[in-house]
Design a protein around this motif. Structure first.
Motif, PDB file in Angstrom:
ATOM      1  N   ARG A 162      23.307   1.846  11.818  1.00  0.00           N
ATOM      2  CA  ARG A 162      24.759   1.786  11.986  1.00  0.00           C
ATOM      3  C   ARG A 162      25.150   1.767  13.459  1.00  0.00           C
ATOM      4  O   ARG A 162      25.962   0.947  13.888  1.00  0.00           O
ATOM      5  CB  ARG A 162      25.415   2.982  11.282  1.00  0.00           C
ATOM      6  N   ILE A 181      28.232  -4.085  10.118  1.00  0.00           N
ATOM      7  CA  ILE A 181      27.457  -3.155   9.310  1.00  0.00           C
ATOM      8  C   ILE A 181      27.813  -3.282   7.830  1.00  0.00           C
ATOM      9  O   ILE A 181      26.941  -3.150   6.958  1.00  0.00           O
ATOM     10  CB  ILE A 181      27.654  -1.698   9.806  1.00  0.00           C
ATOM     11  N   ASP A 182      29.075  -3.565   7.498  1.00  0.00           N
ATOM     12  CA  ASP A 182      29.442  -3.713   6.085  1.00  0.00           C
ATOM     13  C   ASP A 182      28.844  -4.985   5.496  1.00  0.00           C
ATOM     14  O   ASP A 182      28.489  -5.030   4.314  1.00  0.00           O
ATOM     15  CB  ASP A 182      30.958  -3.703   5.918  1.00  0.00           C
ATOM     16  N   SER A 185      25.204  -4.256   4.668  1.00  0.00           N
ATOM     17  CA  SER A 185      25.072  -3.494   3.427  1.00  0.00           C
ATOM     18  C   SER A 185      25.247  -4.382   2.207  1.00  0.00           C
ATOM     19  O   SER A 185      24.543  -4.217   1.202  1.00  0.00           O
ATOM     20  CB  SER A 185      26.093  -2.352   3.399  1.00  0.00           C
ATOM     21  N   GLN A 186      26.168  -5.366   2.289  1.00  0.00           N
ATOM     22  CA  GLN A 186      26.351  -6.284   1.171  1.00  0.00           C
ATOM     23  C   GLN A 186      25.131  -7.174   0.967  1.00  0.00           C
ATOM     24  O   GLN A 186      24.732  -7.451  -0.164  1.00  0.00           O
ATOM     25  CB  GLN A 186      27.589  -7.151   1.414  1.00  0.00           C
ATOM     26  N   ILE A 188      22.002  -6.427   1.722  1.00  0.00           N
ATOM     27  CA  ILE A 188      20.946  -5.596   1.146  1.00  0.00           C
ATOM     28  C   ILE A 188      21.181  -5.380  -0.347  1.00  0.00           C
ATOM     29  O   ILE A 188      20.248  -5.418  -1.160  1.00  0.00           O
ATOM     30  CB  ILE A 188      20.881  -4.254   1.895  1.00  0.00           C
ATOM     31  N   THR A 189      22.439  -5.174  -0.727  1.00  0.00           N
ATOM     32  CA  THR A 189      22.764  -4.940  -2.137  1.00  0.00           C
ATOM     33  C   THR A 189      22.575  -6.209  -2.963  1.00  0.00           C
ATOM     34  O   THR A 189      21.955  -6.178  -4.033  1.00  0.00           O
ATOM     35  CB  THR A 189      24.209  -4.434  -2.269  1.00  0.00           C
ATOM     36  N   ALA A 213      17.563  -4.177   9.353  1.00  0.00           N
ATOM     37  CA  ALA A 213      18.248  -3.681   8.164  1.00  0.00           C
ATOM     38  C   ALA A 213      17.332  -3.709   6.940  1.00  0.00           C
ATOM     39  O   ALA A 213      17.254  -2.740   6.182  1.00  0.00           O
ATOM     40  CB  ALA A 213      19.507  -4.518   7.906  1.00  0.00           C
ATOM     41  N   VAL A 217      15.234  -0.361   4.831  1.00  0.00           N
ATOM     42  CA  VAL A 217      15.312  -0.087   3.392  1.00  0.00           C
ATOM     43  C   VAL A 217      13.919  -0.028   2.784  1.00  0.00           C
ATOM     44  O   VAL A 217      13.631   0.815   1.921  1.00  0.00           O
ATOM     45  CB  VAL A 217      16.164  -1.161   2.686  1.00  0.00           C
TER      46      VAL A 217
END
Length: 441
Positions: A162, A181-182, A185-186, A188-189, A213, A217
């Motif tokens: 982050r 950063i958002d 995260s998307q 990765i999801t 990133a 994970v």
């Protein structure tokens, strides 16, 4: 606890108020520039992360050269300055440049002689004709402006995904393809990146942020692997190196040139050193001439000797060949073995595909999608929408993908303060577009 202390050779993040800077701490007495201030970092080694340090002038504050000393906490100006009165509005205040009684030379002298920033600001306030007539909000804004100028503390932060993402995005978002950063995260999801499994990434310009990133994970105590493909000779790894990941976790990321890796996969490489037929025939010529000169009575003995000699020569040649192979193996560059390792992983198929590129994503996707298992997800990121729209239309006409979705990432920052909550005046709202889906076959 050793992982929670500042060590030589690692990346650290220096934070002074809202300003952050990524720095590799190579030497105990290395220096860093914070604005116009030059700060020598001698003394921070071995201190815990998130420690607060005070700037101590080497000679005087006018030279802007500082050393550091460990402090218990940072002291804010508002906590040291007591403002007893304020005005109701600013309508009668005229900014004519003559509200401050002190001259520029007197302020420089004050700055050099004063030990604390609060002493400087209190003197400026006492010599201001208009400060006590300003509203409470205006006075608070004035103190924040002076605190930014005279603030004498900084904090050393431990890098994480982050913080690194925010530092790089604020510094120059174009160098990381506007990845926030958002958005990370998307990705990765949507790609369903997990600690177990093999994942493929094609990255051509995020400065290693996307690889950092995904690898964060995957973790270190797992069987997961990341095949990191890039178009150039060397991959961009600044963000990945700045994470200070353990060696075991870094080894799970295999960075390869996309063209070399594909050539290795489809064509392979012959690494054996085979002696040519011409060399073998030349080496046997002297033995033939010797056999012609010996008598008939000595033929049997000579043949026996020759067989023994040939056997010894073959053993010596085999040993020399093994030694030569070992020497060649040692001389081969690291990327050669990385290509072989990536090719072996690609043969077993991948569990996800992530593409973050500056080129046309259509050809890249068509080439890499064959290495993904059926039923596994893919995500393609681009900083503008048009290339992803073309890819969306092209994939719609095929039967090897499903659940296509094109999304836009939009974020608006707000200032949240008592009676002053509103959107920020200047901000960068763009963070690219995502095309996601699943592989059918």
């Amino acid at each position: 606890m050793s992982n929670e202390t500042i060590k030589i050779g690692e990346y650290i993040v220096i934070q002074k108020q809202n300003y952050r800077k990524l720095h590799k701490f190579n030497k105990p007495d290395s220096s860093i520039n914070l604005g116009r201030d030059s700060v020598n970092l001698k003394g921070i080694e071995g201190c815990p992360y998130f420690s607060v340090f005070k700037l101590v002038p080497k000679t005087n504050k006018k030279n802007r050269d500082y050393t550091v000393e460990l402090a218990d906490e940072a002291v804010n100006l508002k906590d040291e300055i007591d403002i007893k009165e304020s005005g109701n509005d600013n309508r009668n205040i005229i900014d004519d440049g003559r509200s401050q009684k002190l001259t520029a030379a007197e302020i420089d002298t004050l700055r050099s002689d004063s030990y604390k920033a609060s002493d400087i600001v209190e003197t400026l306030i006492s010599n201001s004709k208009t400060f006590h007539n300003k509203t409470e909000f205006s006075q608070d804004k004035y103190l924040k402006k002076k605190e930014k100028k005279y603030f004498e503390y900084f904090q050393v932060l431990k890098p994480n995904l982050r913080i690194i993402s925010e530092v790089m995005y604020k510094l120059e978002p174009g160098k990381i393809q506007n990845l926030r950063i958002d958005t990370l995260s998307q990705i990765i999801t949507l790609a369903n990146v997990q600690s177990e499994g093999n994942h493929m990434l094609y990255d051509s310009g995020s400065n290693g942020l996307m690889a950092a990133a995904l690898l964060s994970v995957i973790g270190s105590q797992t069987n997961g692997k990341l095949v990191h493909m890039h178009p150039g000779n060397m991959s961009q790894k600044q963000a990945l190196l700045a994470m200070n990941l353990p060696e075991e976790q870094m080894n799970r990321c295999i960075s390869v040139n996309v063209y070399s890796a594909l050539r290795q996969f489809y064509q392979g490489c012959d690494t054996n050193n085979v002696v040519s037929e011409e060399t073998e025939s030349n080496s046997s010529e002297p033995n033939k001439k010797i056999l012609k000169r010996i008598s008939d009575d000595d033929i049997v003995e000579s043949v026996a000797k020759k067989r023994k000699q040939d056997q010894d020569n073959e053993d010596n040649d085999a040993a020399e060949a093994v030694d030569a192979d070992k020497q060649r193996e040692n001389k081969k560059p690291k990327w050669h073995f990385d290509n072989i390792a990536a090719s072996e992983i690609m043969q077993g198929k991948m569990d996800s595909l992530v593409i973050v590129c500056k080129e046309d994503p259509l050809n890249i996707f068509n080439e890499l999608v064959t290495f993904v298992k059926p039923g596994r997800p893919f995500v393609v990121y681009y900083s503008v929408a048009e290339p992803l729209q073309q890819l969306f239309v092209a994939l719609k006409s095929k039967s090897n993908v499903a659940a296509l979705k094109l999304t836009c990432n939009w974020l608006r920052n707000y200032q949240v303060l008592p009676e002053r909550t509103h959107p920020e005046v200047t901000m960068n709202t763009s963070s690219g577009f995502l095309l996601s889906g699943y592989i059918l076959k």
